[in-house]
Design an enzyme around this catalytic site. Structure first.
Site, PDB file in Angstrom:
ATOM      1  N   HIS A   1      -6.168   2.558   1.602  1.00 36.32           N
ATOM      2  CA  HIS A   1      -5.103   3.544   2.121  1.00 36.32           C
ATOM      3  C   HIS A   1      -5.676   4.293   3.246  1.00 36.32           C
ATOM      4  O   HIS A   1      -5.095   4.526   4.279  1.00 36.32           O
ATOM      5  CB  HIS A   1      -4.979   4.831   0.871  1.00 36.32           C
TER       6      HIS A   1
ATOM      7  N   ASP B   1       0.805  -1.332  -0.122  1.00 34.56           N
ATOM      8  CA  ASP B   1       0.076   0.010   0.106  1.00 34.56           C
ATOM      9  C   ASP B   1       0.852   1.316  -0.090  1.00 34.56           C
ATOM     10  O   ASP B   1       1.587   1.462   0.909  1.00 34.56           O
ATOM     11  CB  ASP B   1      -1.032   0.104   1.215  1.00 34.56           C
ATOM     12  N   HIS B   2       1.066   2.034  -1.080  1.00 27.09           N
ATOM     13  CA  HIS B   2       1.902   2.912  -1.256  1.00 27.09           C
ATOM     14  C   HIS B   2       1.907   4.057  -0.180  1.00 27.09           C
ATOM     15  O   HIS B   2       2.919   4.741   0.107  1.00 27.09           O
ATOM     16  CB  HIS B   2       2.103   3.444  -2.720  1.00 27.09           C
TER      17      HIS B   2
END
Length: 487
Positions: A250, A187-188
Protein backbone atom coordinates in the site's frame (compact mmCIF):
# COMPACT_ATOMS: atom_id res chain seq x y z
CA UNK A 1 -22.59 5.20 -0.68
CA UNK A 2 -23.42 7.02 -3.89
CA UNK A 3 -21.84 6.10 -7.18
CA UNK A 4 -19.92 8.72 -9.10
CA UNK A 5 -20.96 9.82 -12.56
CA UNK A 6 -18.14 7.69 -13.90
CA UNK A 7 -20.06 4.60 -12.83
CA UNK A 8 -23.35 5.86 -14.24
CA UNK A 9 -22.03 6.66 -17.71
CA UNK A 10 -20.29 3.38 -18.56
CA UNK A 11 -21.67 0.75 -20.92
CA UNK A 12 -22.86 -2.64 -19.78
CA UNK A 13 -20.20 -5.35 -19.77
CA UNK A 14 -20.43 -9.09 -20.33
CA UNK A 15 -18.39 -11.52 -18.23
CA UNK A 16 -18.39 -14.76 -16.29
CA UNK A 17 -16.73 -14.40 -12.87
CA UNK A 18 -15.25 -17.50 -11.25
CA UNK A 19 -14.44 -16.67 -7.64
CA UNK A 20 -12.20 -19.16 -5.87
CA UNK A 21 -13.02 -18.76 -2.19
CA UNK A 22 -16.56 -17.69 -3.00
CA UNK A 23 -17.89 -18.62 0.44
CA UNK A 24 -15.31 -16.54 2.28
CA UNK A 25 -15.22 -13.24 4.12
CA UNK A 26 -13.46 -11.24 1.40
CA UNK A 27 -16.02 -12.25 -1.21
CA UNK A 28 -19.03 -11.41 0.97
CA UNK A 29 -17.57 -8.26 2.52
CA UNK A 30 -15.96 -6.70 -0.56
CA UNK A 31 -16.60 -8.44 -3.87
CA UNK A 32 -20.36 -9.08 -3.79
CA UNK A 33 -21.25 -5.59 -2.50
CA UNK A 34 -19.03 -4.10 -5.21
CA UNK A 35 -20.62 -6.19 -7.92
CA UNK A 36 -24.03 -5.12 -6.61
CA UNK A 37 -23.02 -1.46 -6.90
CA UNK A 38 -22.14 -2.05 -10.54
CA UNK A 39 -25.38 -3.95 -11.07
CA UNK A 40 -27.45 -1.07 -9.72
CA UNK A 41 -25.50 1.35 -11.90
CA UNK A 42 -26.22 -0.74 -15.00
CA UNK A 43 -22.59 -1.64 -15.57
CA UNK A 44 -23.54 -5.26 -14.99
CA UNK A 45 -27.06 -6.14 -16.01
CA UNK A 46 -28.16 -9.13 -18.04
CA UNK A 47 -24.97 -10.62 -19.44
CA UNK A 48 -22.97 -11.70 -16.43
CA UNK A 49 -22.78 -14.72 -14.15
CA UNK A 50 -20.81 -15.46 -10.99
CA UNK A 51 -19.63 -18.91 -9.95
CA UNK A 52 -18.51 -19.17 -6.34
CA UNK A 53 -16.28 -22.11 -5.46
CA UNK A 54 -15.14 -23.41 -2.08
CA UNK A 55 -14.93 -26.67 -0.16
CA UNK A 56 -18.26 -26.15 1.62
CA UNK A 57 -21.11 -28.28 0.20
CA UNK A 58 -23.53 -25.42 -0.49
CA UNK A 59 -26.45 -25.35 -2.91
CA UNK A 60 -27.11 -22.49 -5.34
CA UNK A 61 -30.08 -21.40 -3.24
CA UNK A 62 -28.14 -21.30 0.01
CA UNK A 63 -25.27 -19.45 -1.68
CA UNK A 64 -27.72 -16.82 -2.92
CA UNK A 65 -29.19 -16.47 0.57
CA UNK A 66 -25.74 -15.69 1.98
CA UNK A 67 -25.22 -13.07 -0.71
CA UNK A 68 -28.49 -11.29 0.02
CA UNK A 69 -27.72 -11.42 3.75
CA UNK A 70 -24.32 -9.82 3.18
CA UNK A 71 -25.81 -7.10 0.97
CA UNK A 72 -28.30 -6.15 3.68
CA UNK A 73 -25.38 -5.14 5.88
CA UNK A 74 -24.38 -2.42 3.40
CA UNK A 75 -27.49 -1.46 1.45
CA UNK A 76 -31.09 -0.49 2.17
CA UNK A 77 -32.42 -1.45 -1.27
CA UNK A 78 -35.55 -3.49 -1.73
CA UNK A 79 -34.76 -7.18 -1.16
CA UNK A 80 -36.38 -7.92 -4.54
CA UNK A 81 -33.52 -6.10 -6.32
CA UNK A 82 -30.99 -8.05 -4.28
CA UNK A 83 -32.71 -11.33 -5.12
CA UNK A 84 -32.75 -10.50 -8.84
CA UNK A 85 -29.04 -9.77 -8.62
CA UNK A 86 -28.41 -13.04 -6.74
CA UNK A 87 -30.04 -15.04 -9.57
CA UNK A 88 -26.83 -14.50 -11.50
CA UNK A 89 -24.89 -16.47 -8.85
CA UNK A 90 -24.13 -20.20 -8.86
CA UNK A 91 -22.11 -22.39 -6.55
CA UNK A 92 -19.82 -25.37 -6.98
CA UNK A 93 -18.14 -27.27 -4.19
CA UNK A 94 -14.49 -27.42 -5.16
CA UNK A 95 -11.19 -29.00 -4.18
CA UNK A 96 -8.37 -26.91 -5.66
CA UNK A 97 -6.20 -30.04 -6.07
CA UNK A 98 -8.83 -32.20 -7.83
CA UNK A 99 -8.64 -32.06 -11.63
CA UNK A 100 -12.16 -33.49 -11.95
CA UNK A 101 -13.57 -30.46 -10.15
CA UNK A 102 -12.01 -28.16 -12.75
CA UNK A 103 -13.64 -30.18 -15.52
CA UNK A 104 -17.01 -29.74 -13.80
CA UNK A 105 -16.27 -26.04 -13.36
CA UNK A 106 -15.41 -25.71 -17.05
CA UNK A 107 -18.72 -27.33 -18.03
CA UNK A 108 -20.73 -25.08 -15.71
CA UNK A 109 -18.92 -21.98 -16.98
CA UNK A 110 -19.65 -22.97 -20.59
CA UNK A 111 -23.32 -23.49 -19.77
CA UNK A 112 -23.62 -20.12 -18.03
CA UNK A 113 -21.75 -18.40 -20.82
CA UNK A 114 -24.46 -19.50 -23.25
CA UNK A 115 -27.30 -18.80 -20.82
CA UNK A 116 -26.20 -15.24 -20.03
CA UNK A 117 -24.48 -14.48 -23.34
CA UNK A 118 -21.25 -13.61 -21.55
CA UNK A 119 -19.25 -13.55 -24.81
CA UNK A 120 -16.64 -16.03 -23.53
CA UNK A 121 -15.17 -13.39 -21.22
CA UNK A 122 -13.86 -14.82 -17.95
CA UNK A 123 -12.49 -13.31 -14.77
CA UNK A 124 -10.79 -15.78 -12.42
CA UNK A 125 -10.67 -14.17 -8.98
CA UNK A 126 -8.35 -15.62 -6.31
CA UNK A 127 -10.09 -14.85 -3.02
CA UNK A 128 -8.16 -17.69 -1.38
CA UNK A 129 -4.93 -18.20 0.53
CA UNK A 130 -1.86 -17.27 -1.55
CA UNK A 131 -0.43 -20.78 -1.21
CA UNK A 132 -3.16 -21.96 -3.61
CA UNK A 133 -2.63 -19.31 -6.31
CA UNK A 134 -0.15 -21.37 -8.30
CA UNK A 135 -2.03 -24.65 -8.24
CA UNK A 136 -5.32 -23.02 -9.23
CA UNK A 137 -3.70 -21.12 -12.10
CA UNK A 138 -2.04 -24.32 -13.29
CA UNK A 139 -5.32 -26.25 -13.27
CA UNK A 140 -7.19 -23.46 -15.03
CA UNK A 141 -4.68 -23.80 -17.83
CA UNK A 142 -4.23 -27.59 -17.90
CA UNK A 143 -7.94 -28.43 -17.67
CA UNK A 144 -8.85 -26.02 -20.46
CA UNK A 145 -10.99 -23.49 -18.58
CA UNK A 146 -9.66 -20.59 -20.59
CA UNK A 147 -11.75 -19.57 -23.57
CA UNK A 148 -10.34 -18.90 -27.03
CA UNK A 149 -12.67 -16.17 -28.26
CA UNK A 150 -13.08 -13.88 -25.23
CA UNK A 151 -10.61 -12.66 -22.62
CA UNK A 152 -9.22 -14.57 -19.64
CA UNK A 153 -8.09 -12.37 -16.72
CA UNK A 154 -6.59 -13.59 -13.48
CA UNK A 155 -7.13 -11.42 -10.39
CA UNK A 156 -4.88 -11.90 -7.37
CA UNK A 157 -5.27 -10.46 -3.89
CA UNK A 158 -2.34 -9.61 -1.65
CA UNK A 159 -0.17 -10.80 -0.08
CA UNK A 160 1.84 -11.65 -3.18
CA UNK A 161 4.52 -13.66 -1.41
CA UNK A 162 6.08 -12.92 1.97
CA UNK A 163 9.57 -12.09 0.68
CA UNK A 164 11.38 -11.82 -2.64
CA UNK A 165 12.09 -15.55 -2.97
CA UNK A 166 8.49 -16.63 -2.33
CA UNK A 167 7.16 -13.87 -4.59
CA UNK A 168 9.48 -15.02 -7.40
CA UNK A 169 8.31 -18.61 -6.98
CA UNK A 170 4.66 -17.56 -6.93
CA UNK A 171 5.06 -15.36 -9.98
CA UNK A 172 6.86 -18.14 -11.84
CA UNK A 173 4.03 -20.58 -11.19
CA UNK A 174 1.35 -18.14 -12.30
CA UNK A 175 3.32 -17.02 -15.36
CA UNK A 176 3.27 -20.60 -16.69
CA UNK A 177 -0.52 -20.32 -17.07
CA UNK A 178 -1.19 -16.61 -17.67
CA UNK A 179 0.84 -13.95 -19.49
CA UNK A 180 1.67 -10.81 -17.48
CA UNK A 181 -0.83 -8.77 -19.50
CA UNK A 182 -3.68 -10.95 -18.19
CA UNK A 183 -2.65 -10.79 -14.50
CA UNK A 184 -4.33 -8.16 -12.29
CA UNK A 185 -2.68 -7.88 -8.87
CA UNK A 186 -5.08 -5.95 -6.67
CA UNK A 187 -3.98 -3.34 -4.19
CA UNK A 188 -7.21 -1.74 -3.02
CA UNK A 189 -5.46 1.56 -2.23
CA UNK A 190 -4.95 1.93 -5.99
CA UNK A 191 -8.73 1.88 -6.29
CA UNK A 192 -9.19 4.81 -3.91
CA UNK A 193 -10.35 8.01 -5.56
CA UNK A 194 -7.59 10.27 -4.28
CA UNK A 195 -4.81 7.90 -5.37
CA UNK A 196 -6.34 7.61 -8.83
CA UNK A 197 -6.69 11.39 -9.07
CA UNK A 198 -3.13 12.29 -8.06
CA UNK A 199 -1.86 12.21 -11.68
CA UNK A 200 -4.72 14.53 -12.69
CA UNK A 201 -3.97 16.91 -9.83
CA UNK A 202 -0.32 17.04 -10.85
CA UNK A 203 -0.99 17.35 -14.58
CA UNK A 204 -3.64 20.07 -14.17
CA UNK A 205 -1.63 22.20 -11.75
CA UNK A 206 1.65 23.21 -13.46
CA UNK A 207 2.93 25.24 -10.51
CA UNK A 208 2.36 22.34 -8.11
CA UNK A 209 4.06 19.91 -10.49
CA UNK A 210 6.98 22.29 -11.00
CA UNK A 211 7.52 22.34 -7.24
CA UNK A 212 7.59 18.54 -6.86
CA UNK A 213 11.34 18.00 -6.79
CA UNK A 214 14.36 18.21 -4.51
CA UNK A 215 14.82 21.93 -5.06
CA UNK A 216 11.54 22.84 -3.40
CA UNK A 217 10.42 19.80 -1.36
CA UNK A 218 11.74 19.39 2.16
CA UNK A 219 10.15 15.98 2.74
CA UNK A 220 7.09 13.92 1.91
CA UNK A 221 5.14 11.98 4.54
CA UNK A 222 2.73 9.07 4.04
CA UNK A 223 0.60 7.97 7.00
CA UNK A 224 -1.77 4.99 7.11
CA UNK A 225 -2.96 4.87 10.72
CA UNK A 226 -5.62 2.63 12.23
CA UNK A 227 -7.32 3.06 15.58
CA UNK A 228 -8.26 -0.62 15.82
CA UNK A 229 -6.01 -3.46 16.87
CA UNK A 230 -5.57 -6.68 14.94
CA UNK A 231 -9.08 -7.81 15.96
CA UNK A 232 -9.57 -11.38 14.64
CA UNK A 233 -6.49 -11.27 12.39
CA UNK A 234 -3.93 -12.23 15.01
CA UNK A 235 -3.00 -15.45 13.23
CA UNK A 236 -2.43 -13.61 9.97
CA UNK A 237 -0.46 -10.82 11.60
CA UNK A 238 1.87 -13.30 13.26
CA UNK A 239 3.03 -14.31 9.77
CA UNK A 240 2.99 -10.81 8.32
CA UNK A 241 3.41 -7.78 10.55
CA UNK A 242 2.79 -4.24 9.39
CA UNK A 243 6.02 -4.11 7.35
CA UNK A 244 4.73 -6.76 4.95
CA UNK A 245 1.03 -6.00 5.37
CA UNK A 246 1.13 -2.25 4.72
CA UNK A 247 4.56 -0.87 3.81
CA UNK A 248 5.61 -3.24 1.02
CA UNK A 249 2.41 -2.81 -0.96
CA UNK A 250 0.00 0.00 0.00
CA UNK A 251 2.50 2.62 1.10
CA UNK A 252 4.98 1.89 -1.69
CA UNK A 253 2.20 2.26 -4.28
CA UNK A 254 1.09 5.55 -2.73
CA UNK A 255 4.68 6.81 -2.86
CA UNK A 256 4.78 5.71 -6.50
CA UNK A 257 1.71 7.81 -7.29
CA UNK A 258 3.17 11.02 -5.89
CA UNK A 259 6.81 10.51 -6.90
CA UNK A 260 6.69 8.98 -10.41
CA UNK A 261 7.70 11.08 -13.37
CA UNK A 262 5.37 12.27 -16.16
CA UNK A 263 1.92 12.33 -14.49
CA UNK A 264 0.39 13.24 -17.86
CA UNK A 265 1.21 9.77 -19.26
CA UNK A 266 -1.97 8.01 -20.38
CA UNK A 267 -0.88 4.57 -21.54
CA UNK A 268 -0.65 1.86 -18.89
CA UNK A 269 2.78 0.71 -20.10
CA UNK A 270 4.22 4.24 -19.77
CA UNK A 271 2.72 4.76 -16.32
CA UNK A 272 4.07 1.44 -15.09
CA UNK A 273 7.50 2.12 -16.58
CA UNK A 274 7.66 5.32 -14.54
CA UNK A 275 6.80 3.41 -11.36
CA UNK A 276 9.16 0.56 -12.19
CA UNK A 277 12.02 3.00 -12.74
CA UNK A 278 11.23 4.78 -9.48
CA UNK A 279 11.21 1.60 -7.38
CA UNK A 280 14.37 0.37 -9.09
CA UNK A 281 16.05 3.56 -7.79
CA UNK A 282 15.33 2.81 -4.12
CA UNK A 283 18.56 3.37 -2.21
CA UNK A 284 19.76 0.07 -0.77
CA UNK A 285 20.00 -0.16 3.00
CA UNK A 286 22.92 -1.53 4.97
CA UNK A 287 22.05 -3.21 8.29
CA UNK A 288 23.26 -0.09 10.08
CA UNK A 289 21.05 2.12 7.91
CA UNK A 290 18.06 -0.05 8.77
CA UNK A 291 18.76 0.67 12.43
CA UNK A 292 18.93 4.40 11.72
CA UNK A 293 16.14 4.77 9.16
CA UNK A 294 13.44 2.35 10.35
CA UNK A 295 11.49 1.99 13.58
CA UNK A 296 9.28 -0.88 14.67
CA UNK A 297 6.76 -1.02 17.45
CA UNK A 298 4.14 -3.21 19.09
CA UNK A 299 1.13 -1.93 21.01
CA UNK A 300 0.60 -2.45 24.72
CA UNK A 301 -2.57 -1.99 26.77
CA UNK A 302 -4.04 1.50 26.86
CA UNK A 303 -3.84 3.92 29.77
CA UNK A 304 -7.15 2.74 31.23
CA UNK A 305 -6.25 -0.92 30.86
CA UNK A 306 -9.39 -1.68 28.83
CA UNK A 307 -7.66 -2.44 25.52
CA UNK A 308 -5.63 -5.61 25.11
CA UNK A 309 -1.94 -5.58 24.31
CA UNK A 310 -1.05 -7.25 21.02
CA UNK A 311 0.47 -10.18 22.88
CA UNK A 312 -2.91 -10.73 24.58
CA UNK A 313 -4.83 -10.99 21.29
CA UNK A 314 -6.19 -14.32 20.07
CA UNK A 315 -3.75 -16.47 18.07
CA UNK A 316 -0.79 -14.29 19.05
CA UNK A 317 2.30 -15.65 20.83
CA UNK A 318 2.84 -14.41 24.39
CA UNK A 319 6.39 -13.37 23.47
CA UNK A 320 5.62 -12.26 19.91
CA UNK A 321 8.17 -10.02 18.21
CA UNK A 322 5.87 -9.11 15.32
CA UNK A 323 5.54 -5.38 14.74
CA UNK A 324 2.17 -3.60 14.69
CA UNK A 325 3.81 -0.26 13.86
CA UNK A 326 6.50 0.74 11.39
CA UNK A 327 7.96 4.11 10.52
CA UNK A 328 10.79 4.67 8.11
CA UNK A 329 12.76 7.02 5.89
CA UNK A 330 12.83 5.99 2.24
CA UNK A 331 15.19 7.62 -0.24
CA UNK A 332 15.52 7.44 -4.04
CA UNK A 333 18.60 7.72 -6.20
CA UNK A 334 17.10 9.91 -8.92
CA UNK A 335 17.87 13.39 -10.16
CA UNK A 336 14.41 14.53 -9.12
CA UNK A 337 14.31 13.14 -5.58
CA UNK A 338 17.92 12.78 -4.48
CA UNK A 339 18.18 14.15 -0.95
CA UNK A 340 14.43 14.22 -0.24
CA UNK A 341 13.33 11.87 2.56
CA UNK A 342 10.00 10.07 2.17
CA UNK A 343 8.85 9.39 5.72
CA UNK A 344 6.30 6.59 5.90
CA UNK A 345 4.42 5.06 8.80
CA UNK A 346 1.59 2.69 9.50
CA UNK A 347 0.35 1.33 12.77
CA UNK A 348 -2.44 -0.28 14.75
CA UNK A 349 -4.10 1.25 17.82
CA UNK A 350 -3.20 4.82 17.00
CA UNK A 351 -5.47 7.64 18.26
CA UNK A 352 -7.50 7.93 15.05
CA UNK A 353 -7.81 6.40 11.61
CA UNK A 354 -5.95 8.47 9.04
CA UNK A 355 -4.75 7.95 5.47
CA UNK A 356 -2.90 10.95 4.10
CA UNK A 357 0.03 12.33 2.15
CA UNK A 358 1.74 15.44 3.53
CA UNK A 359 4.05 17.26 1.11
CA UNK A 360 6.30 19.69 3.00
CA UNK A 361 7.87 22.41 0.87
CA UNK A 362 10.94 24.41 1.88
CA UNK A 363 11.52 28.17 1.87
CA UNK A 364 12.84 28.16 -1.72
CA UNK A 365 9.33 27.51 -3.00
CA UNK A 366 8.78 31.23 -2.57
CA UNK A 367 10.61 31.57 -5.91
CA UNK A 368 7.45 30.18 -7.52
CA UNK A 369 5.21 32.68 -5.74
CA UNK A 370 4.22 30.14 -3.09
CA UNK A 371 4.37 30.85 0.61
CA UNK A 372 7.59 29.49 2.10
CA UNK A 373 7.29 26.19 3.99
CA UNK A 374 3.82 25.48 2.62
CA UNK A 375 2.38 22.03 3.44
CA UNK A 376 -0.02 20.39 0.96
CA UNK A 377 -2.03 17.50 2.38
CA UNK A 378 -3.82 14.98 0.18
CA UNK A 379 -6.44 13.14 2.25
CA UNK A 380 -6.81 9.58 1.00
CA UNK A 381 -9.69 9.04 3.41
CA UNK A 382 -11.74 12.24 3.29
CA UNK A 383 -13.21 14.07 6.26
CA UNK A 384 -16.23 16.36 5.85
CA UNK A 385 -15.81 16.28 2.05
CA UNK A 386 -12.32 17.73 2.33
CA UNK A 387 -9.80 16.23 -0.04
CA UNK A 388 -6.87 18.65 -0.22
CA UNK A 389 -5.55 20.84 2.59
CA UNK A 390 -3.07 23.69 2.26
CA UNK A 391 -1.43 24.48 5.59
CA UNK A 392 -4.27 22.65 7.31
CA UNK A 393 -7.09 24.54 5.55
CA UNK A 394 -9.45 23.11 2.94
CA UNK A 395 -7.82 24.26 -0.29
CA UNK A 396 -11.13 25.54 -1.68
CA UNK A 397 -11.20 28.02 1.20
CA UNK A 398 -7.48 28.83 1.12
CA UNK A 399 -6.09 32.02 -0.37
CA UNK A 400 -3.04 30.05 -1.47
CA UNK A 401 -2.87 30.13 -5.27
CA UNK A 402 -1.15 26.79 -5.64
CA UNK A 403 -3.59 24.01 -6.46
CA UNK A 404 -6.78 24.43 -8.42
CA UNK A 405 -9.21 21.58 -8.95
CA UNK A 406 -12.46 23.11 -10.24
CA UNK A 407 -14.61 19.98 -10.28
CA UNK A 408 -14.74 19.60 -6.52
CA UNK A 409 -18.18 17.97 -6.59
CA UNK A 410 -16.90 15.23 -8.87
CA UNK A 411 -13.76 14.86 -6.78
CA UNK A 412 -15.62 13.98 -3.58
CA UNK A 413 -18.19 11.49 -4.82
CA UNK A 414 -16.53 8.70 -2.86
CA UNK A 415 -16.00 5.91 -5.38
CA UNK A 416 -15.75 2.55 -3.71
CA UNK A 417 -12.29 1.10 -4.32
CA UNK A 418 -13.20 -2.48 -5.22
CA UNK A 419 -16.01 -1.43 -7.55
CA UNK A 420 -13.63 0.93 -9.32
CA UNK A 421 -11.02 -1.80 -9.73
CA UNK A 422 -13.57 -4.32 -11.01
CA UNK A 423 -14.54 -1.81 -13.70
CA UNK A 424 -10.88 -1.61 -14.68
CA UNK A 425 -10.61 -5.40 -14.84
CA UNK A 426 -13.65 -5.69 -17.10
CA UNK A 427 -12.34 -2.86 -19.28
CA UNK A 428 -8.83 -4.30 -19.54
CA UNK A 429 -7.34 -1.20 -17.91
CA UNK A 430 -4.20 -2.23 -15.98
CA UNK A 431 -3.17 1.26 -14.84
CA UNK A 432 -4.33 0.75 -11.25
CA UNK A 433 -2.78 -2.66 -10.68
CA UNK A 434 0.69 -3.75 -9.62
CA UNK A 435 3.15 -5.23 -12.09
CA UNK A 436 5.71 -7.87 -11.27
CA UNK A 437 8.72 -5.62 -11.95
CA UNK A 438 7.45 -3.16 -9.35
CA UNK A 439 6.93 -5.88 -6.77
CA UNK A 440 10.36 -7.34 -7.33
CA UNK A 441 12.04 -4.04 -6.41
CA UNK A 442 9.88 -3.33 -3.37
CA UNK A 443 10.30 -6.86 -2.01
CA UNK A 444 14.08 -6.60 -2.36
CA UNK A 445 13.99 -3.37 -0.35
CA UNK A 446 11.65 -4.71 2.34
CA UNK A 447 13.67 -7.91 2.70
CA UNK A 448 16.73 -5.93 3.80
CA UNK A 449 14.68 -4.47 6.68
CA UNK A 450 13.07 -7.75 7.64
CA UNK A 451 16.38 -9.60 7.66
CA UNK A 452 17.93 -7.03 9.98
CA UNK A 453 14.98 -7.10 12.35
CA UNK A 454 14.92 -10.89 12.42
CA UNK A 455 18.57 -10.87 13.55
CA UNK A 456 17.79 -8.72 16.59
CA UNK A 457 15.56 -9.10 19.62
CA UNK A 458 12.78 -6.52 19.73
CA UNK A 459 12.08 -4.52 22.86
CA UNK A 460 8.30 -5.04 22.77
CA UNK A 461 5.75 -3.79 23.65
CA UNK A 462 6.99 -0.24 23.21
CA UNK A 463 3.95 1.98 22.67
CA UNK A 464 0.68 2.30 24.48
CA UNK A 465 -2.63 1.78 22.67
CA UNK A 466 -4.17 5.09 21.69
CA UNK A 467 -0.85 6.86 21.18
CA UNK A 468 1.16 7.91 18.13
CA UNK A 469 3.55 4.98 18.29
CA UNK A 470 6.99 4.53 19.86
CA UNK A 471 9.07 7.61 20.76
CA UNK A 472 11.70 6.53 18.24
CA UNK A 473 9.26 7.44 15.47
CA UNK A 474 9.44 11.11 16.46
CA UNK A 475 13.22 10.95 16.77
CA UNK A 476 13.46 9.53 13.25
CA UNK A 477 12.40 12.92 11.87
CA UNK A 478 13.91 15.10 14.57
CA UNK A 479 17.40 13.91 13.59
CA UNK A 480 16.81 15.54 10.19
CA UNK A 481 15.31 18.70 11.69
CA UNK A 482 11.78 17.66 10.66
CA UNK A 483 8.58 16.59 12.41
CA UNK A 484 5.40 14.69 11.59
CA UNK A 485 2.67 16.93 10.22
CA UNK A 486 -0.14 14.70 11.50
CA UNK A 487 0.42 14.30 15.23
Amino acid sequence: MMLSKEFKMVKEKSANFIIFGGSGDLAHRKLYPSLFRLYKAGYLKDHFAVIGTARRPWSDDYFRETIVASLKEYFTDDEKIMSEFAKHFFYQSHDVNDSAHYIALKNLAAKLNDQFEAENNRVYYMAIAPKFFGVVAEHINSEGLKTKDGYNRLVIEKPFGRDLDSACELNGNIAKAFPEDDIYRIDHYLGKEMIQDIPNIRANNPKFEEALNNKYVSNIQVTLAESLGVEDRGGYYETSGVLRDMIQNHIMQIVGAIASDDPAAKRAKDIHKNKTDLFASLKNLTPEQVDTNFVRGQYDIDESGTEKAYRQEDNVAEDSEIETYTAGKIEFDTERWDGVPFYVRSGKRMPNKASRIDIVFNDKVAELGINANTVVTLLIERTNNQSILINGVNYAESAQDFIKFPEEAEFTTGREAYASLIIDILSGNRVHFTLWDELRSTWKYIDSIRERWDSQKADFPNYMSGTMGPDASEMLLERDGNSWIWD
